[in-house]
Design a protein around this motif. Structure first.
Motif, mmCIF file in Angstrom:
data_model
loop_
_atom_site.group_PDB
_atom_site.id
_atom_site.type_symbol
_atom_site.label_atom_id
_atom_site.label_comp_id
_atom_site.label_asym_id
_atom_site.label_seq_id
_atom_site.Cartn_x
_atom_site.Cartn_y
_atom_site.Cartn_z
ATOM 1 N N ASN A 40 46.240 45.354 29.892
ATOM 2 C CA ASN A 40 47.002 44.713 28.800
ATOM 3 C C ASN A 40 46.045 44.010 27.829
ATOM 4 N N ILE A 41 45.276 44.837 27.111
ATOM 5 C CA ILE A 41 44.294 44.273 26.166
ATOM 6 C C ILE A 41 44.766 44.534 24.740
ATOM 7 N N GLU A 42 44.705 43.510 23.884
ATOM 8 C CA GLU A 42 45.091 43.686 22.473
ATOM 9 C C GLU A 42 44.106 42.913 21.591
ATOM 10 N N ASN A 165 27.249 48.481 32.682
ATOM 11 C CA ASN A 165 28.080 47.574 33.460
ATOM 12 C C ASN A 165 28.010 46.179 32.844
ATOM 13 N N LEU A 166 28.857 45.268 33.329
ATOM 14 C CA LEU A 166 28.844 43.867 32.888
ATOM 15 C C LEU A 166 28.483 43.016 34.085
ATOM 16 N N TRP A 167 27.659 41.989 33.849
ATOM 17 C CA TRP A 167 27.123 41.160 34.930
ATOM 18 C C TRP A 167 27.423 39.702 34.646
ATOM 19 N N TRP A 192 32.896 41.653 41.238
ATOM 20 C CA TRP A 192 33.648 40.396 41.224
ATOM 21 C C TRP A 192 35.148 40.651 41.238
ATOM 22 N N HIS A 193 35.585 41.870 40.821
ATOM 23 C CA HIS A 193 37.012 42.204 40.927
ATOM 24 C C HIS A 193 37.370 42.761 42.299
ATOM 25 N N GLY A 194 36.400 42.815 43.216
ATOM 26 C CA GLY A 194 36.627 43.399 44.538
ATOM 27 C C GLY A 194 37.899 42.931 45.236
ATOM 28 N N ILE A 204 42.677 50.769 36.925
ATOM 29 C CA ILE A 204 42.716 49.748 35.872
ATOM 30 C C ILE A 204 41.326 49.216 35.541
ATOM 31 N N PHE A 205 40.523 48.990 36.564
ATOM 32 C CA PHE A 205 39.208 48.408 36.289
ATOM 33 C C PHE A 205 38.257 49.430 35.662
ATOM 34 N N ASP A 206 38.387 50.714 36.029
ATOM 35 C CA ASP A 206 37.557 51.744 35.371
ATOM 36 C C ASP A 206 37.855 51.777 33.876
ATOM 37 N N ARG A 207 39.136 51.767 33.539
ATOM 38 C CA ARG A 207 39.511 51.852 32.122
ATOM 39 C C ARG A 207 39.131 50.581 31.361
ATOM 40 N N ALA A 208 39.357 49.438 32.015
ATOM 41 C CA ALA A 208 39.047 48.164 31.345
ATOM 42 C C ALA A 208 37.544 48.063 31.066
ATOM 43 N N LEU A 209 36.735 48.455 32.039
ATOM 44 C CA LEU A 209 35.275 48.357 31.852
ATOM 45 C C LEU A 209 34.824 49.273 30.705
ATOM 46 N N ARG A 222 42.102 40.102 23.592
ATOM 47 C CA ARG A 222 42.685 39.146 24.525
ATOM 48 C C ARG A 222 43.598 39.854 25.524
ATOM 49 N N ARG A 223 43.844 39.168 26.624
ATOM 50 C CA ARG A 223 44.837 39.609 27.599
ATOM 51 C C ARG A 223 45.355 38.380 28.329
ATOM 52 N N PHE A 224 46.485 38.547 29.014
ATOM 53 C CA PHE A 224 47.016 37.444 29.816
ATOM 54 C C PHE A 224 46.914 37.763 31.291
HETATM 55 C C1 HEM Z 1 40.865 38.821 38.512
HETATM 56 C C2 HEM Z 1 36.803 37.892 36.025
HETATM 57 C C3 HEM Z 1 38.074 41.109 32.647
HETATM 58 C C4 HEM Z 1 41.943 42.261 35.270
HETATM 59 C C5 HEM Z 1 39.613 38.338 38.155
HETATM 60 C C6 HEM Z 1 38.835 37.410 38.940
HETATM 61 C C7 HEM Z 1 37.707 37.159 38.231
HETATM 62 C C8 HEM Z 1 37.756 37.917 37.012
HETATM 63 C C9 HEM Z 1 36.566 36.224 38.626
HETATM 64 C C10 HEM Z 1 39.212 36.814 40.304
HETATM 65 C C11 HEM Z 1 38.866 37.800 41.410
HETATM 66 C C12 HEM Z 1 38.969 37.151 42.794
HETATM 67 O O1 HEM Z 1 40.054 37.165 43.378
HETATM 68 O O2 HEM Z 1 37.942 36.623 43.270
HETATM 69 C C13 HEM Z 1 36.813 38.683 34.881
HETATM 70 C C14 HEM Z 1 35.795 38.666 33.849
HETATM 71 C C15 HEM Z 1 36.151 39.576 32.916
HETATM 72 C C16 HEM Z 1 37.389 40.160 33.355
HETATM 73 C C17 HEM Z 1 34.551 37.756 33.839
HETATM 74 C C18 HEM Z 1 35.458 39.956 31.631
HETATM 75 C C19 HEM Z 1 34.222 40.270 31.514
HETATM 76 C C20 HEM Z 1 39.222 41.708 33.077
HETATM 77 C C21 HEM Z 1 39.916 42.716 32.334
HETATM 78 C C22 HEM Z 1 41.000 43.061 33.056
HETATM 79 C C23 HEM Z 1 40.993 42.241 34.272
HETATM 80 C C24 HEM Z 1 39.509 43.273 30.973
HETATM 81 C C25 HEM Z 1 41.984 44.099 32.613
HETATM 82 C C26 HEM Z 1 42.697 44.832 33.328
HETATM 83 C C27 HEM Z 1 42.009 41.383 36.332
HETATM 84 C C28 HEM Z 1 43.127 41.322 37.252
HETATM 85 C C29 HEM Z 1 42.824 40.313 38.179
HETATM 86 C C30 HEM Z 1 41.518 39.806 37.820
HETATM 87 C C31 HEM Z 1 44.391 42.168 37.215
HETATM 88 C C32 HEM Z 1 43.748 39.786 39.293
HETATM 89 C C33 HEM Z 1 44.417 38.542 38.764
HETATM 90 C C34 HEM Z 1 45.642 38.028 39.506
HETATM 91 O O3 HEM Z 1 46.496 38.796 39.956
HETATM 92 O O4 HEM Z 1 45.808 36.791 39.550
HETATM 93 N N1 HEM Z 1 38.929 38.645 37.002
HETATM 94 N N2 HEM Z 1 37.764 39.591 34.543
HETATM 95 N N3 HEM Z 1 39.892 41.432 34.240
HETATM 96 N N4 HEM Z 1 41.057 40.466 36.691
HETATM 97 FE FE1 HEM Z 1 39.397 40.074 35.654
#
Ligand code: HEM
Length: 343
Positions: A40-42, A165-167, A192-194, A204-209, A222-224
Protein backbone atom coordinates in the motif's frame (compact mmCIF):
# COMPACT_ATOMS: atom_id res chain seq x y z
CA UNK A 1 -2.01 29.12 12.99
CA UNK A 2 0.10 28.37 16.07
CA UNK A 3 -0.38 24.89 17.52
CA UNK A 4 -1.41 24.64 21.20
CA UNK A 5 1.00 22.05 22.56
CA UNK A 6 -0.41 19.78 25.27
CA UNK A 7 1.28 18.94 28.53
CA UNK A 8 0.86 15.19 28.90
CA UNK A 9 2.60 11.89 29.58
CA UNK A 10 3.03 8.61 27.71
CA UNK A 11 3.97 6.62 30.84
CA UNK A 12 3.09 6.32 34.55
CA UNK A 13 -0.14 8.37 34.86
CA UNK A 14 -0.77 8.37 31.07
CA UNK A 15 -2.39 11.79 30.71
CA UNK A 16 -2.17 11.68 26.87
CA UNK A 17 -5.46 12.63 25.16
CA UNK A 18 -6.47 13.94 21.73
CA UNK A 19 -8.37 17.21 21.44
CA UNK A 20 -11.58 16.97 19.34
CA UNK A 21 -9.75 18.74 16.50
CA UNK A 22 -6.94 16.19 16.64
CA UNK A 23 -9.40 13.27 16.57
CA UNK A 24 -10.84 14.84 13.44
CA UNK A 25 -7.43 14.75 11.70
CA UNK A 26 -6.54 11.24 12.91
CA UNK A 27 -5.30 9.05 10.03
CA UNK A 28 -7.90 6.28 10.25
CA UNK A 29 -6.30 3.76 7.89
CA UNK A 30 -9.08 1.34 6.91
CA UNK A 31 -10.88 1.76 3.58
CA UNK A 32 -12.89 -1.49 3.87
CA UNK A 33 -14.30 -3.81 6.52
CA UNK A 34 -11.49 -6.40 6.33
CA UNK A 35 -7.75 -5.90 6.58
CA UNK A 36 -4.98 -7.75 4.74
CA UNK A 37 -1.34 -6.90 4.11
CA UNK A 38 -0.67 -5.25 0.74
CA UNK A 39 1.95 -3.10 -0.98
CA UNK A 40 0.00 0.00 0.00
CA UNK A 41 2.46 2.62 -1.24
CA UNK A 42 1.34 5.98 -2.69
CA UNK A 43 3.02 9.32 -3.47
CA UNK A 44 3.55 11.46 -0.36
CA UNK A 45 2.08 14.71 -1.65
CA UNK A 46 0.66 17.60 0.38
CA UNK A 47 -3.04 17.31 1.20
CA UNK A 48 -5.96 19.37 2.45
CA UNK A 49 -5.67 21.89 5.26
CA UNK A 50 -6.66 20.38 8.57
CA UNK A 51 -5.37 16.90 7.64
CA UNK A 52 -2.10 15.24 8.61
CA UNK A 53 -0.98 15.76 5.00
CA UNK A 54 -1.06 19.53 5.25
CA UNK A 55 2.72 19.40 5.71
CA UNK A 56 4.90 16.54 4.56
CA UNK A 57 6.43 16.27 8.05
CA UNK A 58 3.46 16.58 10.37
CA UNK A 59 3.76 18.41 13.69
CA UNK A 60 0.78 18.30 16.05
CA UNK A 61 -0.37 19.13 19.58
CA UNK A 62 1.67 16.22 21.02
CA UNK A 63 5.03 17.50 19.73
CA UNK A 64 6.50 18.93 22.93
CA UNK A 65 5.36 16.03 25.13
CA UNK A 66 6.65 13.48 22.62
CA UNK A 67 10.05 15.12 22.50
CA UNK A 68 10.21 15.05 26.32
CA UNK A 69 9.36 11.34 26.30
CA UNK A 70 12.05 10.68 23.67
CA UNK A 71 14.63 12.50 25.80
CA UNK A 72 13.73 10.25 28.76
CA UNK A 73 14.07 7.08 26.66
CA UNK A 74 17.48 8.17 25.34
CA UNK A 75 18.68 9.02 28.83
CA UNK A 76 17.80 5.54 30.07
CA UNK A 77 19.02 3.74 26.95
CA UNK A 78 21.44 5.57 24.61
CA UNK A 79 21.42 2.58 22.20
CA UNK A 80 18.07 3.76 20.83
CA UNK A 81 20.25 5.95 18.65
CA UNK A 82 22.76 4.20 16.43
CA UNK A 83 24.60 5.13 13.25
CA UNK A 84 27.31 3.17 11.48
CA UNK A 85 30.34 5.31 10.53
CA UNK A 86 29.63 5.36 6.76
CA UNK A 87 26.24 7.04 7.39
CA UNK A 88 27.53 10.50 8.35
CA UNK A 89 26.74 12.11 4.98
CA UNK A 90 23.22 10.61 5.08
CA UNK A 91 22.79 12.04 8.59
CA UNK A 92 23.44 15.54 7.26
CA UNK A 93 21.00 14.90 4.41
CA UNK A 94 18.35 14.00 6.99
CA UNK A 95 19.06 17.02 9.16
CA UNK A 96 18.62 19.28 6.15
CA UNK A 97 15.42 17.60 5.00
CA UNK A 98 13.74 17.69 8.42
CA UNK A 99 14.75 21.28 9.13
CA UNK A 100 13.54 22.43 5.71
CA UNK A 101 10.22 20.59 5.97
CA UNK A 102 9.43 21.72 9.51
CA UNK A 103 10.40 25.33 8.78
CA UNK A 104 8.30 25.33 5.58
CA UNK A 105 5.27 23.77 7.26
CA UNK A 106 5.32 25.71 10.54
CA UNK A 107 7.15 29.03 10.10
CA UNK A 108 5.66 30.32 13.37
CA UNK A 109 7.43 27.52 15.26
CA UNK A 110 10.64 26.76 13.31
CA UNK A 111 13.05 28.73 11.18
CA UNK A 112 16.18 27.91 9.22
CA UNK A 113 18.55 30.61 7.95
CA UNK A 114 21.56 29.72 5.80
CA UNK A 115 24.65 31.77 5.16
CA UNK A 116 26.85 29.45 3.13
CA UNK A 117 27.68 26.57 5.47
CA UNK A 118 26.73 28.59 8.57
CA UNK A 119 23.15 27.67 9.46
CA UNK A 120 20.92 29.05 12.18
CA UNK A 121 18.09 26.85 13.41
CA UNK A 122 15.37 28.15 15.70
CA UNK A 123 12.91 25.74 17.31
CA UNK A 124 10.56 27.89 19.40
CA UNK A 125 8.44 25.15 21.04
CA UNK A 126 11.60 23.57 22.50
CA UNK A 127 13.43 26.85 23.12
CA UNK A 128 16.37 26.06 20.82
CA UNK A 129 18.38 28.65 18.88
CA UNK A 130 21.57 27.09 17.49
CA UNK A 131 24.08 28.22 14.90
CA UNK A 132 26.30 25.52 13.40
CA UNK A 133 28.39 24.66 10.36
CA UNK A 134 26.66 22.25 8.00
CA UNK A 135 28.92 19.20 7.61
CA UNK A 136 30.96 19.88 10.77
CA UNK A 137 29.90 17.38 13.46
CA UNK A 138 31.72 19.25 16.24
CA UNK A 139 29.49 22.30 15.83
CA UNK A 140 26.39 20.40 17.06
CA UNK A 141 25.73 18.97 20.53
CA UNK A 142 24.86 15.53 19.05
CA UNK A 143 25.45 13.72 15.77
CA UNK A 144 23.15 15.27 13.12
CA UNK A 145 20.56 12.46 13.12
CA UNK A 146 20.27 12.44 16.88
CA UNK A 147 20.18 16.25 16.99
CA UNK A 148 17.25 16.57 14.58
CA UNK A 149 15.63 13.34 15.80
CA UNK A 150 15.29 14.85 19.25
CA UNK A 151 13.23 17.59 17.54
CA UNK A 152 11.07 15.55 15.16
CA UNK A 153 7.96 13.49 15.91
CA UNK A 154 8.29 9.90 14.73
CA UNK A 155 11.06 7.35 14.63
CA UNK A 156 13.75 7.75 11.99
CA UNK A 157 15.66 5.01 10.16
CA UNK A 158 18.25 5.70 7.51
CA UNK A 159 18.73 2.82 5.14
CA UNK A 160 21.76 2.55 2.89
CA UNK A 161 21.30 1.24 -0.64
CA UNK A 162 23.86 -1.21 -2.03
CA UNK A 163 23.99 -4.70 -3.62
CA UNK A 164 20.35 -4.31 -4.75
CA UNK A 165 19.21 -4.21 -1.17
CA UNK A 166 18.47 -1.76 1.68
CA UNK A 167 20.43 -1.89 4.94
CA UNK A 168 19.32 -0.45 8.25
CA UNK A 169 22.56 1.36 9.04
CA UNK A 170 21.34 4.22 11.24
CA UNK A 171 18.30 5.14 13.30
CA UNK A 172 16.71 6.91 16.23
CA UNK A 173 13.92 4.68 17.44
CA UNK A 174 12.04 5.33 20.68
CA UNK A 175 8.33 4.94 19.73
CA UNK A 176 8.34 1.53 18.09
CA UNK A 177 5.74 -1.22 18.04
CA UNK A 178 7.85 -3.98 19.59
CA UNK A 179 10.96 -4.11 17.41
CA UNK A 180 14.50 -3.12 18.26
CA UNK A 181 16.96 -0.93 16.38
CA UNK A 182 19.78 -2.41 18.44
CA UNK A 183 18.78 -5.86 17.14
CA UNK A 184 18.07 -4.81 13.54
CA UNK A 185 20.96 -2.42 12.90
CA UNK A 186 23.08 -3.67 9.97
CA UNK A 187 20.30 -6.00 8.70
CA UNK A 188 18.87 -5.87 5.19
CA UNK A 189 15.24 -5.43 4.06
CA UNK A 190 14.35 -9.15 4.03
CA UNK A 191 16.18 -9.86 7.29
CA UNK A 192 14.53 -7.16 9.42
CA UNK A 193 11.12 -8.12 7.98
CA UNK A 194 11.81 -11.77 8.90
CA UNK A 195 9.26 -12.00 11.78
CA UNK A 196 6.28 -10.66 9.76
CA UNK A 197 3.73 -13.47 9.08
CA UNK A 198 1.98 -14.15 5.72
CA UNK A 199 3.50 -11.21 3.80
CA UNK A 200 6.66 -13.04 2.62
CA UNK A 201 4.58 -15.81 1.03
CA UNK A 202 2.37 -13.23 -0.70
CA UNK A 203 5.44 -11.71 -2.41
CA UNK A 204 4.81 -8.37 -0.69
CA UNK A 205 8.37 -7.76 0.42
CA UNK A 206 9.86 -8.70 -2.99
CA UNK A 207 7.61 -6.17 -4.70
CA UNK A 208 8.08 -3.48 -2.06
CA UNK A 209 11.88 -3.76 -2.21
CA UNK A 210 11.92 -3.58 -6.01
CA UNK A 211 9.79 -0.44 -5.85
CA UNK A 212 11.90 1.22 -3.17
CA UNK A 213 15.23 0.62 -4.91
CA UNK A 214 13.91 2.97 -7.62
CA UNK A 215 12.66 5.70 -5.29
CA UNK A 216 13.43 9.10 -6.82
CA UNK A 217 14.75 12.26 -5.22
CA UNK A 218 11.95 14.78 -4.61
CA UNK A 219 9.23 12.13 -4.95
CA UNK A 220 8.68 10.74 -1.44
CA UNK A 221 6.13 7.98 -0.88
CA UNK A 222 4.02 6.89 2.07
CA UNK A 223 2.15 3.92 3.48
CA UNK A 224 0.24 3.10 6.65
CA UNK A 225 0.76 0.37 9.17
CA UNK A 226 -1.27 -0.14 12.33
CA UNK A 227 -1.39 -2.09 15.56
CA UNK A 228 -2.91 -1.63 19.01
CA UNK A 229 -1.39 -0.61 22.32
CA UNK A 230 -2.71 -0.87 25.86
CA UNK A 231 -2.36 2.59 27.46
CA UNK A 232 -1.07 5.49 25.37
CA UNK A 233 2.53 4.35 25.64
CA UNK A 234 4.96 5.42 22.92
CA UNK A 235 7.90 3.30 23.98
CA UNK A 236 6.65 -0.26 23.44
CA UNK A 237 10.12 -1.61 22.74
CA UNK A 238 11.39 -5.15 23.36
CA UNK A 239 14.04 -3.52 25.60
CA UNK A 240 11.26 -2.35 27.95
CA UNK A 241 8.88 -5.29 27.53
CA UNK A 242 9.08 -5.97 31.27
CA UNK A 243 7.46 -2.55 31.82
CA UNK A 244 4.54 -2.82 29.40
CA UNK A 245 4.01 -6.49 28.45
CA UNK A 246 1.74 -7.20 31.41
CA UNK A 247 -0.54 -4.26 30.50
CA UNK A 248 -2.06 -6.60 27.92
CA UNK A 249 -3.54 -8.67 30.74
CA UNK A 250 -5.23 -5.69 32.40
CA UNK A 251 -7.96 -4.95 29.85
CA UNK A 252 -11.51 -5.51 31.18
CA UNK A 253 -14.99 -4.78 29.73
CA UNK A 254 -15.07 -1.74 32.02
CA UNK A 255 -11.72 -0.12 31.15
CA UNK A 256 -11.32 -1.13 27.48
CA UNK A 257 -12.60 2.18 26.07
CA UNK A 258 -10.01 4.17 27.96
CA UNK A 259 -7.09 1.71 27.91
CA UNK A 260 -7.03 0.20 24.45
CA UNK A 261 -5.58 2.40 21.71
CA UNK A 262 -5.45 2.17 17.97
CA UNK A 263 -1.86 2.87 16.95
CA UNK A 264 -1.42 4.06 13.39
CA UNK A 265 1.95 4.60 11.75
CA UNK A 266 2.28 7.00 8.86
CA UNK A 267 5.46 5.76 7.19
CA UNK A 268 7.17 8.04 4.71
CA UNK A 269 10.18 7.26 2.53
CA UNK A 270 12.51 9.87 1.12
CA UNK A 271 15.51 9.52 -1.21
CA UNK A 272 18.42 11.57 0.13
CA UNK A 273 20.38 13.87 -2.19
CA UNK A 274 24.10 13.47 -1.41
CA UNK A 275 24.31 9.97 0.04
CA UNK A 276 21.64 8.27 -2.13
CA UNK A 277 20.48 6.63 1.12
CA UNK A 278 16.81 6.67 2.14
CA UNK A 279 15.03 8.12 5.15
CA UNK A 280 12.17 6.07 6.60
CA UNK A 281 10.00 8.06 9.02
CA UNK A 282 7.60 6.11 11.22
CA UNK A 283 5.17 8.62 12.70
CA UNK A 284 2.93 7.15 15.39
CA UNK A 285 -0.63 8.34 16.10
CA UNK A 286 -2.54 7.01 19.12
CA UNK A 287 -6.29 7.14 19.73
CA UNK A 288 -8.27 5.44 22.52
CA UNK A 289 -11.34 3.38 21.73
CA UNK A 290 -13.43 6.01 23.54
CA UNK A 291 -12.07 8.65 21.17
CA UNK A 292 -12.47 6.43 18.11
CA UNK A 293 -16.18 5.76 18.67
CA UNK A 294 -16.91 9.49 18.61
CA UNK A 295 -16.82 9.01 14.82
CA UNK A 296 -19.60 6.45 14.12
CA UNK A 297 -18.30 5.27 10.73
CA UNK A 298 -14.89 4.52 12.28
CA UNK A 299 -16.50 2.60 15.15
CA UNK A 300 -18.49 0.44 12.74
CA UNK A 301 -15.58 -0.26 10.48
CA UNK A 302 -12.96 -0.90 13.14
CA UNK A 303 -15.28 -3.36 14.89
CA UNK A 304 -15.50 -5.36 11.65
CA UNK A 305 -11.78 -5.15 10.88
CA UNK A 306 -10.83 -6.39 14.33
CA UNK A 307 -13.46 -9.13 14.36
CA UNK A 308 -12.31 -10.62 11.05
CA UNK A 309 -8.54 -10.11 11.48
CA UNK A 310 -6.61 -13.34 10.68
CA UNK A 311 -5.34 -15.03 13.84
CA UNK A 312 -1.71 -14.84 12.59
CA UNK A 313 -1.98 -11.04 12.56
CA UNK A 314 -3.73 -10.92 15.93
CA UNK A 315 -0.85 -12.89 17.45
CA UNK A 316 1.94 -11.02 15.63
CA UNK A 317 0.50 -7.65 16.62
CA UNK A 318 0.32 -8.80 20.24
CA UNK A 319 -3.47 -8.46 20.68
CA UNK A 320 -4.27 -12.06 21.59
CA UNK A 321 -5.07 -11.31 25.24
CA UNK A 322 -7.49 -8.43 24.67
CA UNK A 323 -8.82 -8.62 21.10
CA UNK A 324 -12.08 -10.37 22.04
CA UNK A 325 -12.86 -7.94 24.89
CA UNK A 326 -12.29 -5.04 22.50
CA UNK A 327 -14.44 -6.56 19.72
CA UNK A 328 -17.25 -7.13 22.23
CA UNK A 329 -17.05 -3.51 23.45
CA UNK A 330 -16.95 -2.14 19.89
CA UNK A 331 -19.94 -4.27 18.85
CA UNK A 332 -22.15 -1.91 20.88
CA UNK A 333 -21.11 0.84 18.46
CA UNK A 334 -21.83 -1.13 15.28
CA UNK A 335 -25.45 -0.99 14.14
CA UNK A 336 -24.78 -3.40 11.27
CA UNK A 337 -25.36 -0.73 8.60
CA UNK A 338 -23.59 -1.27 5.27
CA UNK A 339 -20.41 0.77 4.82
CA UNK A 340 -19.02 2.32 1.66
CA UNK A 341 -15.52 1.66 0.34
CA UNK A 342 -13.12 4.49 1.18
CA UNK A 343 -12.65 6.16 4.53
C1 HEM B 1 7.13 -4.52 9.77
C2 HEM B 1 10.97 -1.66 8.93
C3 HEM B 1 9.32 -0.67 4.49
C4 HEM B 1 5.69 -3.75 5.21
C5 HEM B 1 8.35 -3.87 9.90
C6 HEM B 1 9.22 -3.97 11.05
C7 HEM B 1 10.29 -3.17 10.80
C8 HEM B 1 10.11 -2.56 9.51
C9 HEM B 1 11.48 -2.91 11.72
C10 HEM B 1 8.99 -4.81 12.31
C11 HEM B 1 9.41 -6.25 12.06
C12 HEM B 1 9.45 -7.06 13.35
O1 HEM B 1 8.42 -7.63 13.73
O2 HEM B 1 10.53 -7.11 13.99
C13 HEM B 1 10.83 -1.14 7.65
C14 HEM B 1 11.75 -0.20 7.04
C15 HEM B 1 11.29 0.07 5.79
C16 HEM B 1 10.09 -0.70 5.63
C17 HEM B 1 13.01 0.39 7.71
C18 HEM B 1 11.85 0.98 4.73
C19 HEM B 1 13.07 0.99 4.32
C20 HEM B 1 8.20 -1.43 4.30
C21 HEM B 1 7.42 -1.40 3.10
C22 HEM B 1 6.40 -2.27 3.28
C23 HEM B 1 6.54 -2.84 4.62
C24 HEM B 1 7.69 -0.54 1.87
C25 HEM B 1 5.36 -2.52 2.23
C26 HEM B 1 4.70 -3.57 2.05
C27 HEM B 1 5.74 -4.16 6.52
C28 HEM B 1 4.71 -4.97 7.15
C29 HEM B 1 5.12 -5.18 8.47
C30 HEM B 1 6.40 -4.51 8.62
C31 HEM B 1 3.43 -5.48 6.50
C32 HEM B 1 4.31 -5.88 9.58
C33 HEM B 1 3.62 -4.81 10.38
C34 HEM B 1 2.48 -5.23 11.30
O3 HEM B 1 1.66 -6.08 10.95
O4 HEM B 1 2.35 -4.60 12.37
N1 HEM B 1 8.92 -3.03 8.97
N2 HEM B 1 9.84 -1.41 6.77
N3 HEM B 1 7.65 -2.30 5.21
N4 HEM B 1 6.74 -3.90 7.42
FE1 HEM B 1 8.30 -2.71 7.08
Amino acid sequence: MAIMFRQETFRDDFTYRNSPANIHRFPFPFDRDEYAYSVNIEPHVPGRKGTIYESLIDVDEHYVAEMADRALVLKEDPLRYQALPHMMQAQWDVLELLMEQQAAGYPEHFSLTRNGDRWRWINRPLGIDDTFTFGARETLPYEPLEYIGRQTQGDLCIVDQRDNNLWMDAGLVTTQADWSLDFDVGMNFMEWHGPVPLAHGMGIFDRALKFLLNLQLGQPVRRFNWTMTVNPRLDTSPENYHKWGRDRTTVTPVNVGRKVHLRVELQTLWRLPRSNAMLFVIRCYLMSMEELVTVPKWARRFHRVLKTLPQELVDYKGMTRYRDTTVEWLSRHDDGAPTSPGI
